[in-house]
Design a protein around this motif. Structure first.
Motif, PDB file in Angstrom:
ATOM      1  N   PHE A  76       0.851  -1.068   0.127  1.00 48.98           N
ATOM      2  CA  PHE A  76      -0.105   0.067  -0.056  1.00 48.98           C
ATOM      3  C   PHE A  76       0.877   1.261   0.092  1.00 48.98           C
ATOM      4  O   PHE A  76       0.248   2.220   0.742  1.00 48.98           O
ATOM      5  CB  PHE A  76      -1.040   0.160   1.096  1.00 48.98           C
ATOM      6  CG  PHE A  76      -0.483  -0.344   2.494  1.00 48.98           C
ATOM      7  CD1 PHE A  76      -0.070   0.849   3.446  1.00 48.98           C
ATOM      8  CD2 PHE A  76      -0.381  -1.658   2.944  1.00 48.98           C
ATOM      9  CE1 PHE A  76       0.363   0.177   4.655  1.00 48.98           C
ATOM     10  CE2 PHE A  76      -0.029  -1.975   4.257  1.00 48.98           C
ATOM     11  CZ  PHE A  76       0.202  -1.017   5.308  1.00 48.98           C
ATOM     12  N   GLY A  77       1.737   1.375  -0.865  1.00 41.08           N
ATOM     13  CA  GLY A  77       2.666   2.513  -1.029  1.00 41.08           C
ATOM     14  C   GLY A  77       2.187   3.797  -2.215  1.00 41.08           C
ATOM     15  O   GLY A  77       1.506   3.099  -3.110  1.00 41.08           O
ATOM     16  N   PRO A  78       2.561   4.601  -1.976  1.00 40.26           N
ATOM     17  CA  PRO A  78       2.119   5.791  -3.130  1.00 40.26           C
ATOM     18  C   PRO A  78       2.955   5.475  -4.072  1.00 40.26           C
ATOM     19  O   PRO A  78       4.230   5.004  -3.914  1.00 40.26           O
ATOM     20  CB  PRO A  78       2.534   7.236  -2.371  1.00 40.26           C
ATOM     21  CG  PRO A  78       2.581   6.970  -0.915  1.00 40.26           C
ATOM     22  CD  PRO A  78       2.865   5.532  -0.673  1.00 40.26           C
ATOM     23  N   THR A  79       2.329   5.668  -5.165  1.00 31.60           N
ATOM     24  CA  THR A  79       3.290   5.311  -6.485  1.00 31.60           C
ATOM     25  C   THR A  79       3.270   6.449  -7.520  1.00 31.60           C
ATOM     26  O   THR A  79       3.943   6.589  -8.708  1.00 31.60           O
ATOM     27  CB  THR A  79       2.703   4.075  -7.302  1.00 31.60           C
ATOM     28  OG1 THR A  79       1.546   4.410  -7.798  1.00 31.60           O
ATOM     29  CG2 THR A  79       2.650   3.072  -6.168  1.00 31.60           C
ATOM     30  N   ASP A  80       2.274   7.482  -7.488  1.00 29.74           N
ATOM     31  CA  ASP A  80       2.441   8.515  -8.208  1.00 29.74           C
ATOM     32  C   ASP A  80       1.883   9.912  -7.393  1.00 29.74           C
ATOM     33  O   ASP A  80       0.847   9.966  -7.181  1.00 29.74           O
ATOM     34  CB  ASP A  80       1.325   8.310  -9.472  1.00 29.74           C
ATOM     35  CG  ASP A  80       1.069   9.552 -10.574  1.00 29.74           C
ATOM     36  OD1 ASP A  80       1.664  10.593 -10.220  1.00 29.74           O
ATOM     37  OD2 ASP A  80       0.501   9.296 -11.740  1.00 29.74           O
ATOM     38  N   LEU A  81       3.076  10.475  -7.213  1.00 28.25           N
ATOM     39  CA  LEU A  81       2.783  11.636  -6.037  1.00 28.25           C
ATOM     40  C   LEU A  81       1.589  12.796  -6.421  1.00 28.25           C
ATOM     41  O   LEU A  81       1.297  13.389  -5.355  1.00 28.25           O
ATOM     42  CB  LEU A  81       4.176  12.092  -5.679  1.00 28.25           C
ATOM     43  CG  LEU A  81       5.007  11.150  -5.125  1.00 28.25           C
ATOM     44  CD1 LEU A  81       6.339  11.933  -4.205  1.00 28.25           C
ATOM     45  CD2 LEU A  81       4.426  10.130  -4.189  1.00 28.25           C
TER      46      LEU A  81
END
Length: 383
Positions: A181-186
């Protein structure tokens, strides 16, 4: 003024202890992997609990919005020590630590430079640690998942490599990446929010984790403002958009020939990182034909149950590790994926006994040309 031994050289003490540990020791050890602004930056190393040697290494990266937490937050990773995995949990610069590292920056790409320095240190010390330098797995949750995904999509990227530490000639590549569940497109965190579950974070705000990561404390410019100027040909917008791309694994993956296989897991009710962020990364990886898997966890929020790791990630890791190319190289005479004094010793013995493995030219003769060929292979290193 007197300084204690531990203050003088914790790295040397830890290495000294490690050299005298039993191969089956379960002890945790702390190492300095680099210095930033004259201050040590640390990692904790956990050997596999089953005593396995040449173990695959999980590089655990903690979450906390790039603002808080420490390497002590080891999440799910230690569960796999009993399965033969070693774990290294690493610290990195946080955006809340301005001034702690001297005049060094705490905004992007500082975090990438730190984690890549950690990978280089771990690979350079693989022999001593008893880990396989060709089976490095990055893994993290939330902001740590983002940094794990950065490692998995930026092998060889000069902008993100940095120059920290003493092992700049050592590869910072990982072979597998795990993103929980990490951000990938800030720039698209807010646009990806759906209702339900909604969001408890305004990602476009000047003090959001994403804005601070991209330097809002210095520039006074938020992620939302950068996105609003995405097509502006003038600075600072061109530079800030390029910076945002370099910090967005889903965008890096679109054009990265170095992408590695990914396991992604994300709760579909996450109110912090929108689920579509994982869809973005999956789509970019699949477009480059990289083996990748996204596990949607129905009803889960900004956390995941342990069965995700036990029932899904572990089988995936075992499958992918079996597919990794061998570390074998011609001078690796004991087949452990590393070159060191033992390979030289084996070669000397084999040459003295005219063992066929010492015939490096393949001509059936044993002479200086074989020695030269061995030394050349030894100098070339392993893949």
């Amino acid at each position: 003024m007197h300084t204690s031994l531990f203050q003088v050289s914790p790295k040397l003490i830890a290495l000294f202890v490690l050299l005298f540990l039993s191969p089956r020791s379960h002890a945790q050890l702390t190492f300095e992997y680099a210095q930033v602004g004259g201050q040590p930056i640390l990692l904790d190393f956990y050997p596999p609990t089953n005593g396995a040697n040449n173990a695959p290494l999980i590089i655990w990266i903690h979450g906390g919005g790039w603002q808080n937490n420490t390497r002590a937050i080891t999440g799910h990773s230690l569960r796999l020590r009993s399965e033969g995995f070693a774990v290294a949990s690493i610290d990195y610069r946080l955006t809340s630590q301005a001034g702690q590292w001297g005049s060094e920056s705490v905004s992007w790409p500082a975090q990438a430079h730190d984690i890549k320095a950690a990978v280089r240190w771990l690979r350079a010390n693989a022999d001593t640690l008893g880990v396989n330098p060709c089976a490095f797995i990055s893994w993290g949750t939330s902001a740590g998942g983002h940094l794990s995904a950065i490692l998995g999509t930026s092998n060889g990227d000069p902008f993100l490599e940095g120059t920290l530490g003493n092992h700049l000639d050592t590869s910072s590549n990982v072979q597998l990446a795990v993103d929980y569940f990490g951000p990938t497109d800030l720039l698209n965190m807010n646009p990806d929010v759906t209702d339900p579950p909604g969001s408890i974070v305004d990602h476009d705000a000047i003090d959001s984790g994403e804005s601070l990561l991209l330097g809002s404390e210095t520039t006074g410019i938020s992620v939302g403002e950068i996105r609003d100027h995405i097509d502006d040909p003038n600075n600072p917008w061109v530079s800030l958009n390029a910076l945002a791309v370099s910090a967005s694994p889903a965008l890096l993956a679109e054009h990265a020939p170095s992408n590695v296989p990914f396991f992604i897991a994300h709760g579909d009710s996450d109110p912090v990182v929108p689920f579509n962020q994982s869809n973005r990364l999956l789509g970019a990886l699949q477009a480059t034909s990289i083996p990748s898997q996204l596990l949607p966890v129905i009803g889960a929020g900004h956390n995941l149950p342990t069965w995700v790791t036990d029932d899904h990630l572990l089988p995936w890791l075992e499958q992918q590790l079996a597919l990794l190319p061998s570390c074998q190289c011609p001078a690796d005479l004991n087949n452990n994926g590393r070159l060191n004094f033992f390979d030289v010793s084996i070669y000397i013995t084999a040459y003295s006994n005219q063992n066929p493995i010492a015939d490096f030219t393949g001509d059936g003769q044993f002479n200086f040309l074989d020695v030269s060929a061995f030394l050349s292979a030894f100098g070339a290193g392993c893949p």
